[in-house]
Design a protein around this motif. Structure first.
Motif, short mmCIF file in Angstrom:
data_model
loop_
_atom_site.label_atom_id
_atom_site.label_comp_id
_atom_site.label_asym_id
_atom_site.label_seq_id
_atom_site.Cartn_x
_atom_site.Cartn_y
_atom_site.Cartn_z
N GLN A 53 -4.67 1.80 11.08
CA GLN A 53 -3.75 2.11 11.74
C GLN A 53 -2.46 3.16 11.12
OE1 GLN A 53 -2.06 -1.68 12.06
NE2 GLN A 53 -2.89 -2.10 14.21
N ILE A 54 -1.37 3.84 12.05
CA ILE A 54 -0.65 5.31 11.86
C ILE A 54 0.52 4.55 12.20
CG2 ILE A 54 -0.35 7.53 12.79
CD1 ILE A 54 -2.96 7.87 13.21
N GLN A 55 1.65 3.90 11.14
CA GLN A 55 2.38 3.57 11.07
C GLN A 55 3.83 4.58 10.93
OE1 GLN A 55 2.78 0.42 12.17
NE2 GLN A 55 1.20 -0.52 12.26
N ARG A 56 5.10 3.77 11.55
CA ARG A 56 5.97 4.61 11.41
C ARG A 56 6.27 4.43 9.22
NH1 ARG A 56 8.98 5.37 15.46
NH2 ARG A 56 8.71 4.84 17.53
N PRO A 57 7.20 5.45 8.48
CA PRO A 57 7.24 5.77 7.62
C PRO A 57 8.66 5.22 7.08
CG PRO A 57 7.54 8.04 8.53
CD PRO A 57 6.78 6.96 9.29
N SER A 58 9.51 4.67 7.84
CA SER A 58 10.21 4.21 7.70
C SER A 58 9.97 2.67 7.09
CB SER A 58 11.39 4.18 8.37
OG SER A 58 10.74 3.70 9.79
N VAL A 59 9.08 2.02 7.81
CA VAL A 59 8.42 0.71 7.51
C VAL A 59 7.51 0.87 6.88
CG1 VAL A 59 8.47 -1.57 8.24
CG2 VAL A 59 9.64 0.41 10.26
N TYR A 60 6.42 1.64 6.66
CA TYR A 60 5.17 1.59 6.65
C TYR A 60 4.95 3.01 5.37
CZ TYR A 60 3.74 -2.05 9.75
OH TYR A 60 4.32 -3.37 10.41
N SER A 61 4.39 2.55 3.97
CA SER A 61 4.07 3.30 3.22
C SER A 61 2.64 3.57 3.06
CB SER A 61 4.17 2.74 1.64
OG SER A 61 3.32 2.13 1.13
N SER A 62 1.57 4.44 3.40
CA SER A 62 -0.24 4.51 3.38
C SER A 62 -0.40 3.99 1.55
CB SER A 62 -0.15 6.07 2.69
OG SER A 62 0.47 6.87 3.90
N TRP A 119 3.79 10.21 9.20
CA TRP A 119 3.80 8.39 9.05
C TRP A 119 2.23 8.32 8.78
CZ3 TRP A 119 4.16 6.28 14.56
CH2 TRP A 119 5.19 6.83 15.34
N ALA A 120 2.37 7.08 8.33
CA ALA A 120 1.08 6.62 6.62
C ALA A 120 -0.15 6.05 7.36
CB ALA A 120 2.40 5.41 6.04
N LEU A 121 -1.06 6.18 6.80
CA LEU A 121 -2.07 5.83 7.89
C LEU A 121 -2.53 4.57 6.75
CD1 LEU A 121 -2.85 8.29 8.15
CD2 LEU A 121 -5.07 8.02 7.88
#
Length: 164
Positions: free
Chosen positions: A55-64, A40-42
């Motif tokens: 925030q810690i976001q789903r990698p399918s939607v967000y990149s760090s 998961w992305a920061l």
């Protein structure tokens, strides 16, 4: 005269031929979680003037968001001057606190371990993902009392350093 000219040209050639050493600590990297939220992305999320939560976001939607170390300070490159430094909160024993980023230099003590995990005070332990309004946010605290966690759904995580 020929000897002086030869010496000057030799020094000039050596100066041009000598590679400039790069400060490897300023190379940008991505931070991703390990464990139950592996990959998961920061991301920085604005909460107040000059303050972000992480925030810690789903990698399918967000990149760090790109991050880097300068000495032992951790920064996010958000395209601002000054860059956003990471702040670890002051903690009471047995508690965890929310990690934030703010303009300028904040909390020192970060490094990258030989296992490519982000460390704080030489340890990769103490990072937490806790749900806040249906989104995981980054917290920090070593050996907290489970009764003092902000949610029963907090997960202990590690932060992996990777290429952008």
């Amino acid at each position: 005269m020929y000897a002086i000219l030869t010496t000057v040209l030799a020094f000039a050639g050596a100066a041009v031929a000598t590679p400039v050493l790069e400060d490897r600590q300023t190379h940008e990297f991505s931070l991703r979680t390990t464990g139950k939220l592996a990959g998961w992305a920061l991301k920085n999320a604005h909460v107040a003037a000059g303050q972000n939560v992480i925030q810690i976001q789903r990698p399918s939607v967000y990149s760090s968001d790109p991050s880097y170390l300068n000495g032992t300070n951790l920064y996010f490159d958000l395209g601002t001057t000054p860059p956003y430094g990471v702040r670890i909160p002051e903690l009471q024993p047995g508690t965890i606190g929310q990690v934030s980023s703010e303009p300028g230099e904040k909390t020192p003590g970060f490094s990258v371990g030989p296992d490519s995990l982000l460390t704080f005070k030489s340890s990769s332990d103490g990072f937490w993902a806790c749900p806040v309004k249906d989104v995981f946010e980054l917290y920090y605290g070593v050996n907290p009392d489970p009764a003092k966690l902000p949610s029963k759904d907090c997960l202990e995580i590690k932060l992996a350093v990777g290429a952008i």
